[in-house]
Design an enzyme around this catalytic site. Structure first.
Site, PDB file in Angstrom:
ATOM      1  N   SER A   1       0.836  -1.207   0.000  1.00  0.00           N
ATOM      2  CA  SER A   1       0.000   0.000   0.000  1.00  0.00           C
ATOM      3  C   SER A   1       0.866   1.250   0.000  1.00  0.00           C
ATOM      4  O   SER A   1       0.611   2.199  -0.754  1.00  0.00           O
ATOM      5  CB  SER A   1      -0.907   0.024   1.236  1.00  0.00           C
ATOM      6  OG  SER A   1      -1.743  -1.109   1.262  1.00  0.00           O
TER       7      SER A   1
ATOM      8  N   ARG B   1       0.592   8.198   5.869  1.00  0.00           N
ATOM      9  CA  ARG B   1      -0.248   7.369   6.739  1.00  0.00           C
ATOM     10  C   ARG B   1      -1.709   7.861   6.738  1.00  0.00           C
ATOM     11  O   ARG B   1      -2.640   7.065   6.852  1.00  0.00           O
ATOM     12  CB  ARG B   1       0.321   7.282   8.159  1.00  0.00           C
ATOM     13  CG  ARG B   1      -0.243   6.112   8.951  1.00  0.00           C
ATOM     14  CD  ARG B   1       0.648   5.670  10.095  1.00  0.00           C
ATOM     15  NE  ARG B   1       1.746   4.849   9.636  1.00  0.00           N
ATOM     16  CZ  ARG B   1       1.667   3.530   9.417  1.00  0.00           C
ATOM     17  NH1 ARG B   1       0.541   2.884   9.671  1.00  0.00           N
ATOM     18  NH2 ARG B   1       2.699   2.853   8.986  1.00  0.00           N
TER      19      ARG B   1
ATOM     20  N   HIS C   1      -3.131   6.503   3.592  1.00  0.00           N
ATOM     21  CA  HIS C   1      -3.307   5.065   3.807  1.00  0.00           C
ATOM     22  C   HIS C   1      -4.611   4.770   4.551  1.00  0.00           C
ATOM     23  O   HIS C   1      -5.317   3.815   4.245  1.00  0.00           O
ATOM     24  CB  HIS C   1      -2.102   4.524   4.595  1.00  0.00           C
ATOM     25  CG  HIS C   1      -2.147   3.069   4.883  1.00  0.00           C
ATOM     26  ND1 HIS C   1      -2.350   2.562   6.139  1.00  0.00           N
ATOM     27  CD2 HIS C   1      -2.032   1.997   4.066  1.00  0.00           C
ATOM     28  CE1 HIS C   1      -2.345   1.236   6.080  1.00  0.00           C
ATOM     29  NE2 HIS C   1      -2.151   0.860   4.840  1.00  0.00           N
TER      30      HIS C   1
END
Lengths: 212, 212
Positions: free
Chosen positions: A15, A40, A43
């Site tokens: 990812s 992040r 994500h």
């Protein structure tokens, strides 16, 4: 074997590769800490629009990493963010995550003073009398109260993560935060929320751990 | 008095007015239940792109409302969604929210079988032997397992909310869900997550309550 048997750590690695590859053409010049935070957040949301809107006061992310390494706990305004913050990593530093929203003394104080529970929860946190990192994912009133407390010298906050989500008072509260002097990370506009608040905390926690 | 003293219920009302106004030009022809679900998802995320991507199998939302009224509990794959689902409303129907992700028997079973904990958690839920609404906000492996169990006649699910978020295996798992015969609500593409899963549950819960 098929994709249903992929390991979570492999999925995370792939990812991050995809995010970095797709971000590359638009990647702004960010300091490396903030870049890790941004990745992040993307994500957690699959939303690349955060690349335009994530911002922080000078040095805030580094300050927060130092504070985490010194065992600073986190206060949040939602049970969802509390659930999403990595308590194992936080525990390694001897810290924890507080959410006072459902406390009966907070409900009483809010009722007595005609405020939201979120605002009263911030008062309770400030009254602990120790430095805290604040992660606000829902309530503009919580963020506004933190700004007021900080302006009056009544708050020890190495970092305020101010990412409420929504349509009413949200942008006002973020603008207040950005105009103030408290160290902050925020997301301009309406977006944000508990997963964004948790993702920012978790990115900082990983970097705090790596720095050990 | 300033905006910091606005009441949460007033803020919610104004937020919904703003969402409806801004949505109006692009609003697709949705059945009224799905429209209410869409609006609550946008409320939770401030992301209007869900208008293009939210979809459901024929009659799934109505079926879910009936199931909720009959006291059907919800199973989710994340603590965050568990925290975000309205347990007070759910409790009025005598139901609850399960999240088995952190259970030791789930960890053991995952280790023994070389699966993710999310997959093992779905097996545990299916083994309860009662109808359950599934709200998957994170793990494609959980959604894939639900599809397999349903195909083999081993699952009672009046609704599968399949909204994992992310970059790897997420779209595959949603496509599998949409190609199957289980009643579903999903979001095409990479987006989704715990707040979306919780928002869908909460929208359905409100309608279940209104229908009383």
């Amino acid at each position: 074997m098929n994709w249903q048997y992929d390991k979570p750590e492999d999925i995370e690695k792939r990812s991050f590769e995809i995010i970095r590859r797709e971000l590359a053409p638009d990647m702004p010049k960010l300091d490396p800490i903030l870049e890790a935070v941004l990745i992040r957040v993307i994500h957690a949301t699959a939303d690349f629009s955060f690349v335009q809107n994530l911002c922080a006061s000078e040095g805030a992310a580094l300050l927060a990493i130092q504070a985490l390494r010194e065992g600073t706990s986190i206060v949040t305004d939602t049970r969802m963010a509390q659930a999403g913050i990595d308590k194992v990593r936080l525990g390694k530093f001897g810290a924890e995550v507080y959410c006072f929203m459902a406390d009966s003394d907070v409900a009483e104080s809010a009722k007595k003073n005609g405020t939201t529970r979120a605002l009263a929860a911030m008062d309770k946190a400030a009254a602990l009398g120790k430095p805290l990192i604040f992660a606000i994912g829902n309530a503009p009133t919580a963020l506004g109260r933190l700004f007021d407390l900080h302006s009056r010298g009544l708050l020890m906050a190495p970092l305020i993560i101010g990412v409420p989500v929504g349509f009413v008072n949200v942008m006002e509260s973020k603008e207040k935060l950005m105009a103030g002097t408290a160290p902050y990370i925020t997301v301009r506009g309406r977006k944000g929320g508990s997963p964004v608040a948790a993702a920012i905390c978790n990115a900082l926690l990983r970097m705090a751990e790596e720095a050990l």
